[in-house]
Design an enzyme around this catalytic site. Structure first.
Site, mmCIF file in Angstrom:
data_model
loop_
_atom_site.group_PDB
_atom_site.id
_atom_site.type_symbol
_atom_site.label_atom_id
_atom_site.label_comp_id
_atom_site.label_asym_id
_atom_site.label_seq_id
_atom_site.Cartn_x
_atom_site.Cartn_y
_atom_site.Cartn_z
ATOM 1 N N TYR A 142 0.669 -1.027 -0.013
ATOM 2 C CA TYR A 142 -0.354 0.141 0.004
ATOM 3 C C TYR A 142 0.317 0.949 -0.054
ATOM 4 O O TYR A 142 0.584 2.269 -0.962
ATOM 5 C CB TYR A 142 -1.548 0.113 1.115
ATOM 6 N N LYS A 146 1.479 4.362 -2.402
ATOM 7 C CA LYS A 146 1.419 5.772 -2.098
ATOM 8 C C LYS A 146 2.393 6.751 -2.585
ATOM 9 O O LYS A 146 2.605 7.328 -2.995
ATOM 10 C CB LYS A 146 1.139 5.448 -0.962
HETATM 11 P P1 NAD Z 1 -11.962 4.742 2.384
HETATM 12 O O1 NAD Z 1 -11.903 3.561 1.905
HETATM 13 O O2 NAD Z 1 -13.081 5.106 3.751
HETATM 14 O O3 NAD Z 1 -12.380 5.375 1.310
HETATM 15 C C1 NAD Z 1 -11.850 5.455 -0.489
HETATM 16 C C2 NAD Z 1 -13.161 5.826 -1.219
HETATM 17 O O4 NAD Z 1 -12.397 4.768 -2.269
HETATM 18 C C3 NAD Z 1 -13.922 4.825 -0.837
HETATM 19 O O5 NAD Z 1 -15.332 5.258 -0.731
HETATM 20 C C4 NAD Z 1 -13.832 3.942 -2.250
HETATM 21 O O6 NAD Z 1 -15.082 2.607 -2.918
HETATM 22 C C5 NAD Z 1 -12.959 4.369 -3.251
HETATM 23 N N1 NAD Z 1 -12.331 3.567 -4.557
HETATM 24 C C6 NAD Z 1 -11.602 3.191 -3.985
HETATM 25 N N2 NAD Z 1 -10.770 2.415 -5.214
HETATM 26 C C7 NAD Z 1 -11.832 3.434 -5.855
HETATM 27 C C8 NAD Z 1 -11.646 2.828 -7.067
HETATM 28 N N3 NAD Z 1 -10.886 1.843 -8.512
HETATM 29 N N4 NAD Z 1 -12.297 3.763 -8.289
HETATM 30 C C9 NAD Z 1 -12.751 4.296 -7.954
HETATM 31 N N5 NAD Z 1 -13.129 4.934 -6.640
HETATM 32 C C10 NAD Z 1 -12.783 3.570 -5.554
HETATM 33 O O7 NAD Z 1 -10.182 5.546 2.696
HETATM 34 P P2 NAD Z 1 -10.169 7.136 3.310
HETATM 35 O O8 NAD Z 1 -9.805 6.730 5.545
HETATM 36 O O9 NAD Z 1 -11.183 8.009 3.525
HETATM 37 O O10 NAD Z 1 -8.585 7.358 2.528
HETATM 38 C C11 NAD Z 1 -9.148 8.445 1.651
HETATM 39 C C12 NAD Z 1 -7.442 8.638 1.737
HETATM 40 O O11 NAD Z 1 -6.427 9.207 2.179
HETATM 41 C C13 NAD Z 1 -6.608 7.069 1.132
HETATM 42 O O12 NAD Z 1 -5.712 7.884 -0.451
HETATM 43 C C14 NAD Z 1 -6.126 7.185 1.801
HETATM 44 O O13 NAD Z 1 -4.330 6.547 1.411
HETATM 45 C C15 NAD Z 1 -5.586 8.261 2.716
HETATM 46 N N6 NAD Z 1 -5.159 7.586 4.085
HETATM 47 C C16 NAD Z 1 -6.454 7.930 5.196
HETATM 48 C C17 NAD Z 1 -5.750 6.952 6.195
HETATM 49 C C18 NAD Z 1 -7.173 7.175 6.902
HETATM 50 O O14 NAD Z 1 -6.898 7.176 8.017
HETATM 51 N N7 NAD Z 1 -7.988 6.789 7.250
HETATM 52 C C19 NAD Z 1 -4.918 8.028 6.388
HETATM 53 C C20 NAD Z 1 -4.027 8.128 6.005
HETATM 54 C C21 NAD Z 1 -3.949 8.166 4.349
#
Ligand code: NAD
Length: 245
Positions: A142, A146
């Site tokens: 992952y 990223k």
């Molecule tokens: P989440 O899983 O709740 O949301 C991700 C969304 O992306 C989902 O709605 C999913 O349906 C959509 N998605 C996935 N693959 C897809 C595709 N191929 N086409 C279209 N849509 C797609 O995750 P989140 O926690 O809201 O994370 C959002 C961003 O933040 C991500 O990029 C993640 O890497 C980053 N991030 C999150 C955290 C955390 O703690 N949640 C920490 C650091 C970075």
């Protein structure tokens, strides 16, 4: 001549997710017209239009980006997916597709949700700044993807052609509707599995409240102008103090 897209129209790729939905709600509150692009629709909100599809499919993406000047990209497979091919397809090739679609649709600004783990080598970092190098040995696939994703977006920044990019790097995000962090901690504690400490109990971990992460995204988007020093840069986003874990 092409009509310039309105600066109050934006798209959120991944807008059905935990962070994405909070971002969409804030943008709608601030008077933006928002297009959400996601593989699923998880809610409805006035002024928000959903476009369903996979971000790896440019033809599916283009209608969501029409007349949009600003795009937030916060879609990713969940970190725990343990599926290298999926991470590579969505986070690397998919991000190339997002950038191409932005070019074709005349988008001017792209804000990426990256991750603080792109600089994490497995040992604690305190007060880490953005000048830390990317991890040479990322902790998992992952994170590896990223890193590639962030590089693609930042390298695409092109002031001459009016395409500006920036990346925001949160670490653990918590807040209402968090599907992962707090529910997993609570579940682990309930099952009596929080009695073990890895290390001496002074490991550092950084959590950021979701509203602060959203605020960082909105500020970055609104400050992203050709003369701004933030063009093509990545920013860590955090609360004040790290948490002992
Ligand atoms: P989440 O899983 O709740 O949301 C991700 C969304 O992306 C989902 O709605 C999913 O349906 C959509 N998605 C996935 N693959 C897809 C595709 N191929 N086409 C279209 N849509 C797609 O995750 P989140 O926690 O809201 O994370 C959002 C961003 O933040 C991500 O990029 C993640 O890497 C980053 N991030 C999150 C955290 C955390 O703690 N949640 C920490 C650091 C970075």
């Amino acid at each position: 001549t092409r009509v310039r897209p309105s600066s109050k129209r934006c798209a959120v790729i991944g807008g059905s997710g935990f962070l994405g939905r909070h971002l969409v709600e804030k943008l709608a509150d601030k008077g933006y017209t928002v297009s959400v692009f996601d593989i699923r629709q998880s809610y409805e909100l006035p002024g928000v239009t959903f476009y369903l599809g996979d971000l790896c499919d440019k033809q599916a993406l283009l209608p969501a980006l029409r007349d949009v000047s600003l795009v937030f990209h916060c879609a990713s497979p969940a970190p725990g997916a343990d599926d290298r091919a999926l991470f590579e397809r969505v986070n690397i090739s998919g991000t190339r597709t997002v950038i191409q679609a932005c070019h074709e649709a005349g988008v001017q600004k792209l804000v990426l949700t990256s991750s603080a783990s792109v600089v994490f080598e497995g040992t604690d970092i305190k007060n880490g700044k953005e000048d830390l190098p990317y991890a040479k040995k990322p902790i998992d696939f992952y994170t590896l993807t990223k890193i590639q994703q962030e590089k693609l977006v930042l390298e695409a920044c092109d002031k001459e052609n009016g395409f500006l990019t920036v990346a925001i790097r949160p670490h653990g995000i918590f807040g209402p509707r968090d599907p992962q962090l707090v529910p997993i901690l609570v579940d682990t504690a309930r099952r009596g599995k929080m009695k073990f400490i890895i290390g001496n109990g002074s490991n550092l971990v950084d959590f950021t409240y979701v509203e602060n992460v959203v605020h960082g995204h909105v500020l970055a988007a609104e400050r992203l102008r050709p003369e701004s020093p933030i063009c093509g840069q990545a920013y860590h986003i955090t609360n004040d103090e790290p948490v002992f874990f």
